[in-house]
Design a protein around this motif. Structure first.
Motif, PDB file in Angstrom:
ATOM      1  N   ASN A 199     -41.376 -44.369   9.844  1.00  0.00           N
ATOM      2  CA  ASN A 199     -40.802 -45.631   9.375  1.00  0.00           C
ATOM      3  C   ASN A 199     -39.476 -45.460   8.656  1.00  0.00           C
ATOM      4  OD1 ASN A 199     -42.949 -47.296  10.265  1.00  0.00           O
ATOM      5  ND2 ASN A 199     -44.156 -46.724   8.474  1.00  0.00           N
ATOM      6  N   ASP A 200     -39.331 -44.354   7.932  1.00  0.00           N
ATOM      7  CA  ASP A 200     -38.172 -44.226   7.069  1.00  0.00           C
ATOM      8  C   ASP A 200     -37.942 -42.757   6.748  1.00  0.00           C
ATOM      9  OD1 ASP A 200     -36.043 -45.027   5.476  1.00  0.00           O
ATOM     10  OD2 ASP A 200     -37.286 -45.159   3.682  1.00  0.00           O
ATOM     11  N   ASP A 202     -35.738 -40.207   3.916  1.00  0.00           N
ATOM     12  CA  ASP A 202     -35.009 -40.138   2.652  1.00  0.00           C
ATOM     13  C   ASP A 202     -34.630 -38.672   2.462  1.00  0.00           C
ATOM     14  OD1 ASP A 202     -34.003 -40.269   0.098  1.00  0.00           O
ATOM     15  OD2 ASP A 202     -35.971 -40.366  -0.861  1.00  0.00           O
ATOM     16  N   GLU A 216     -29.773 -43.220   7.079  1.00  0.00           N
ATOM     17  CA  GLU A 216     -30.917 -44.112   7.211  1.00  0.00           C
ATOM     18  C   GLU A 216     -31.347 -44.206   8.668  1.00  0.00           C
ATOM     19  OE1 GLU A 216     -30.111 -47.893   5.545  1.00  0.00           O
ATOM     20  OE2 GLU A 216     -29.896 -47.158   3.490  1.00  0.00           O
ATOM     21  N   SER A 220     -37.790 -47.316  14.084  1.00  0.00           N
ATOM     22  CA  SER A 220     -38.980 -46.500  13.907  1.00  0.00           C
ATOM     23  C   SER A 220     -39.251 -45.683  15.168  1.00  0.00           C
ATOM     24  CB  SER A 220     -40.182 -47.370  13.559  1.00  0.00           C
ATOM     25  OG  SER A 220     -40.425 -48.308  14.586  1.00  0.00           O
ATOM     26  N   ASN A 264     -41.414 -41.239   5.482  1.00  0.00           N
ATOM     27  CA  ASN A 264     -42.540 -42.149   5.281  1.00  0.00           C
ATOM     28  C   ASN A 264     -43.135 -42.483   6.639  1.00  0.00           C
ATOM     29  OD1 ASN A 264     -42.283 -42.515   2.388  1.00  0.00           O
ATOM     30  ND2 ASN A 264     -40.393 -43.604   2.847  1.00  0.00           N
TER      31      ASN A 264
END
Length: 302
Positions: A199-200, A202, A216, A220, A264
């Motif tokens: 999903n993400d 970092d 970023e 997905s 994530n």
């Protein structure tokens, strides 16, 4: 000396008194309606899981059919896998169940993976292990006394494994010394026995020990169990801050890089935040085809 008939009379009277008391007790029990509470494990959920631990919450629904509250004296719990204990514990004075009511009691449990792996060497990171939860509820019911209600529930729990990440290549769309717009072509590997829904991200990227910042995820992606996938991540940085790495990039030579951060993901066991890192990697910066110019092929491109 007492007459035999007197003794028989006394005996008969005592028997009648005992029968009367028993009848009264039964009628009181029937009238008041004392009965055994019932219970069931309604859910087992994992609010938090990472590489170090899993927080588990066991929901136990207890129903009290009696006209008065009953105390829940103790809760004994045990989690085992293939007959081997993973964790056990006792919760004393766990509260009171309301009259003619029901209540969900939550039992929090924390599984530390290092403790499990040090005890059971065959349980490997990335695997899914079966478990059985055993719970004994001890309640104190008027007339009936202390009662133990045994419960069991089975399921599966993962032992997460750290994802692998590599920069397969860096491809720039706009190049200048002041600002370069590029795309990181990332390869993500999943050594777990379950899918990861990305999903993400970092993270931070270093080229030749110079940070070029983070990026970023645009969309997905799904990383199948024991598989890998590629994702493109846009990034903007200043080549003039990269020092000698800049000239290696211009010449098309391999450029050293490092990455560190987190991803994530969604899993069949809930959301997870997993660390990612790569030290001492090598990648190439390639320019897109422009004005009919043919793009060079990477030597290590698959």
């Amino acid at each position: 000396m007492a007459d035999k008939s007197d003794e028989e009379s006394k005996g008969g009277f005592l028997d009648k008194v005992k029968d009367f008391i028993q009848d009264i007790g039964e009628k009181i029990e029937e009238t008041v309606g004392f009965g055994k509470p019932t219970a069931d494990v309604t859910d087992i959920h994992i609010p938090k899981i990472n590489l170090e631990r899993a927080d588990i919450v066991i929901d136990v629904l207890i129903k009290n059919p009696n006209p008065i509250p009953i105390p829940l004296i103790d809760i004994n719990y045990l989690i085992e896998s293939d007959g081997r204990k993973l964790i056990s514990g006792l919760i004393p004075d766990a509260g009171t169940i309301h009259a003619h009511g029901s209540e969900t009691v939550k039992i929090p449990v924390c599984l530390i993976y290092d403790d499990i792996k040090s005890t059971y060497e065959d349980i490997q990171p990335g695997s899914i292990i079966p478990y059985k939860v055993k719970v004994d509820l001890i309640v104190d019911v008027p007339v009936l006394g202390r009662i133990t209600i045994p419960l069991e529930k089975t399921g599966e729990i993962p032992i997460p494994f750290k994802p692998e990440i590599d920069i397969d290549k860096i491809r720039f769309n706009k190049f200048s010394f002041e600002e370069t717009v590029a795309t990181l072509h990332l390869k993500l590997g999943n050594k777990n026995d379950f899918d990861l829904g990305l999903n993400d991200l970092d993270y931070e990227v270093w080229l030749c020990d110079v940070s070029i910042g983070g990026a970023e995820l645009e969309k997905s992606a799904n990383i199948e169990k024991n598989g890998f996938c590629y994702v493109d991540v846009p990034i903007t940085f200043r080549p003039k801050d990269c020092g000698s790495a800049l000239w290696d990039m211009i010449r098309g030579k391999g450029t050293g890089y490092s990455m560190k951060g987190n991803i994530n993901v969604d899993t069949p066991f809930g959301a997870m935040k997993l660390p990612i890192s790569k030290e001492g990697g090598t990648t190439k910066l390639k320019k897109n085809k422009e004005d009919g110019e043919e793009e060079e092929e990477d030597d290590d491109e698959e």
